[in-house]
Design a protein around this motif. Sequence first.
Motif, PDB file in Angstrom:
ATOM      1  N   UNK A 209       0.760  -1.051  -0.314  1.00  0.00           N
ATOM      2  CA  UNK A 209      -0.102  -0.048  -0.079  1.00  0.00           C
ATOM      3  C   UNK A 209       0.670   1.222  -0.505  1.00  0.00           C
ATOM      4  N   UNK A 210       2.005   1.451   0.653  1.00  0.00           N
ATOM      5  CA  UNK A 210       2.930   2.458   0.131  1.00  0.00           C
ATOM      6  C   UNK A 210       3.735   2.565  -0.511  1.00  0.00           C
ATOM      7  N   UNK A 211       3.760   1.510  -1.483  1.00  0.00           N
ATOM      8  CA  UNK A 211       4.039   2.096  -2.447  1.00  0.00           C
ATOM      9  C   UNK A 211       2.819   2.601  -3.731  1.00  0.00           C
ATOM     10  N   UNK A 212       1.657   2.419  -3.626  1.00  0.00           N
ATOM     11  CA  UNK A 212       0.526   2.771  -4.020  1.00  0.00           C
ATOM     12  C   UNK A 212       0.414   4.215  -3.860  1.00  0.00           C
ATOM     13  N   UNK A 213       0.428   3.914  -1.877  1.00  0.00           N
ATOM     14  CA  UNK A 213       0.619   5.533  -1.913  1.00  0.00           C
ATOM     15  C   UNK A 213       1.488   6.708  -2.494  1.00  0.00           C
ATOM     16  N   UNK A 214       2.783   6.153  -2.506  1.00  0.00           N
ATOM     17  CA  UNK A 214       3.708   7.378  -2.976  1.00  0.00           C
ATOM     18  C   UNK A 214       3.629   7.367  -4.936  1.00  0.00           C
ATOM     19  N   UNK A 215       2.827   6.846  -5.595  1.00  0.00           N
ATOM     20  CA  UNK A 215       1.935   7.200  -7.397  1.00  0.00           C
ATOM     21  C   UNK A 215       1.516   8.151  -6.748  1.00  0.00           C
ATOM     22  N   UNK A 216       0.350   7.529  -5.953  1.00  0.00           N
ATOM     23  CA  UNK A 216      -0.752   8.801  -5.131  1.00  0.00           C
ATOM     24  C   UNK A 216      -0.230   9.889  -5.243  1.00  0.00           C
ATOM     25  N   UNK A 217       0.384  10.101  -4.396  1.00  0.00           N
ATOM     26  CA  UNK A 217       1.461  11.580  -3.920  1.00  0.00           C
ATOM     27  C   UNK A 217       1.652  11.754  -4.614  1.00  0.00           C
ATOM     28  N   UNK A 218       2.958  11.021  -5.555  1.00  0.00           N
ATOM     29  CA  UNK A 218       3.517  11.437  -6.516  1.00  0.00           C
ATOM     30  C   UNK A 218       4.626  12.506  -5.967  1.00  0.00           C
ATOM     31  N   UNK A 219       5.525  13.323  -6.432  1.00  0.00           N
ATOM     32  CA  UNK A 219       6.006  14.977  -5.106  1.00  0.00           C
ATOM     33  C   UNK A 219       5.107  16.132  -5.041  1.00  0.00           C
ATOM     34  N   UNK A 220       3.824  15.427  -4.961  1.00  0.00           N
ATOM     35  CA  UNK A 220       3.138  16.715  -4.766  1.00  0.00           C
ATOM     36  C   UNK A 220       2.773  17.478  -3.236  1.00  0.00           C
ATOM     37  N   UNK A 221       2.707  16.763  -2.359  1.00  0.00           N
ATOM     38  CA  UNK A 221       3.367  17.703  -1.347  1.00  0.00           C
ATOM     39  C   UNK A 221       4.235  18.504  -1.411  1.00  0.00           C
ATOM     40  N   UNK A 222       5.923  17.889  -1.802  1.00  0.00           N
ATOM     41  CA  UNK A 222       6.755  18.897  -1.676  1.00  0.00           C
ATOM     42  C   UNK A 222       6.759  20.228  -2.574  1.00  0.00           C
ATOM     43  N   UNK A 223       6.354  19.896  -3.684  1.00  0.00           N
ATOM     44  CA  UNK A 223       5.573  20.681  -4.480  1.00  0.00           C
ATOM     45  C   UNK A 223       5.216  20.892  -3.658  1.00  0.00           C
ATOM     46  N   UNK A 224       3.864  21.581  -3.852  1.00  0.00           N
ATOM     47  CA  UNK A 224       2.881  22.155  -3.871  1.00  0.00           C
ATOM     48  C   UNK A 224       3.370  23.328  -1.942  1.00  0.00           C
ATOM     49  N   UNK A 225       3.554  22.172  -0.994  1.00  0.00           N
ATOM     50  CA  UNK A 225       3.966  23.501  -0.237  1.00  0.00           C
ATOM     51  C   UNK A 225       5.356  24.354  -1.108  1.00  0.00           C
TER      52      UNK A 225
ATOM     53  N   UNK B  15       8.722  12.676  -6.710  1.00  0.00           N
ATOM     54  CA  UNK B  15       8.582  11.773  -6.955  1.00  0.00           C
ATOM     55  C   UNK B  15      10.027  10.534  -7.185  1.00  0.00           C
ATOM     56  N   UNK B  16      10.730  11.086  -8.226  1.00  0.00           N
ATOM     57  CA  UNK B  16      11.704  10.115  -8.775  1.00  0.00           C
ATOM     58  C   UNK B  16      12.729  10.045  -7.086  1.00  0.00           C
ATOM     59  N   UNK B  17      13.623  11.459  -6.837  1.00  0.00           N
ATOM     60  CA  UNK B  17      13.629  10.880  -4.969  1.00  0.00           C
ATOM     61  C   UNK B  17      13.468   9.828  -3.720  1.00  0.00           C
ATOM     62  N   UNK B  18      11.791  10.112  -3.713  1.00  0.00           N
ATOM     63  CA  UNK B  18      10.958   9.981  -3.305  1.00  0.00           C
ATOM     64  C   UNK B  18      11.116   8.393  -3.343  1.00  0.00           C
ATOM     65  N   UNK B  19      10.392   8.121  -4.057  1.00  0.00           N
ATOM     66  CA  UNK B  19      11.053   6.428  -4.462  1.00  0.00           C
ATOM     67  C   UNK B  19      11.988   5.773  -5.126  1.00  0.00           C
ATOM     68  N   UNK B  20      13.179   6.320  -4.844  1.00  0.00           N
ATOM     69  CA  UNK B  20      14.590   5.293  -4.303  1.00  0.00           C
ATOM     70  C   UNK B  20      14.520   5.248  -3.019  1.00  0.00           C
ATOM     71  N   UNK B  21      13.998   6.558  -2.635  1.00  0.00           N
ATOM     72  CA  UNK B  21      14.215   6.256  -0.949  1.00  0.00           C
ATOM     73  C   UNK B  21      13.374   4.949  -0.289  1.00  0.00           C
TER      74      UNK B  21
END
Length: 259
Positions: A52-68, A219-225
């Motif tokens: 589920x965390x992988x699916x949540x990562x796709x859903x979130x993309x890098x939106x939190x950091x970008x939008x903030x 998102x790519x950075x988050x995916x690696x982590x």
Amino acid sequence: MEKVEKSLSRNALASGLQTGTRLICALVTYPYLARILRVDQLGQYDFAATIVSWAALVAGLGIYAYATREGAKKRDDPEELSRFASEVLVINLASTLLAYLGLAACLLFSSKLREYGPLIWTLSSGIIFTTLGCEWLYAIHEEYGYLALRNICFQVLSLILLLTYVKDESDLLLYAWTTVAGSAGANLINFLRLRKYCTWFLTWRFSWQQHLLPILVLFANSLVDLLYVSTDVAQLVVMTSDYYVCRPLLGGQQGYGPA
């Protein structure tokens, strides 16, 4: 200057209280679960949570950091912030739909994952609430005190639900629902308060490319982590069994699983 210092002090205090509450809840939760549930059941939960965390990562993309980051530049212009928030929310809804479709495809074509279907769908139900909660909008307005208080209340509620309803080893799915209830409730409160900060609307007519490129970089950075942190859990389940996911944490204690 004094106002800024007070704001920093409040945020630091709120963050400290939230961290302390999370630690206390963890110290109560895990020993309780270790006594009630078997090691292989905890392994099932950890494996499902990893998927589920992988699916949540796709859903979130890098939106939190970008939008903030980008939204903070528009905070003093309500009309511009409303437009920006609406566009980002639409992108987030689209990525959430993509995440659910990907999760459904994985469950459809993988017999191994289908064994965890009820648990995975239960945990994944929190993804849509996270999207609708738009926590990044509160971060833009530096509402960290509110976010901390909200998290503390729902962490305590989740703990109460756990101690009330999870009573024996057949209650693994109930445990999953207690964790979802906490996060979903917190994000539902967020969603109900969104109009305090902006007037959002659903629209598909905007420049997606303007937002997507920086979002995908984050998102790519988050995916690696995430791959670094969680791949071992998936490998253990695929190569061995659920039991060995949590056995090291419990020290192979007698009574919690096979010797």
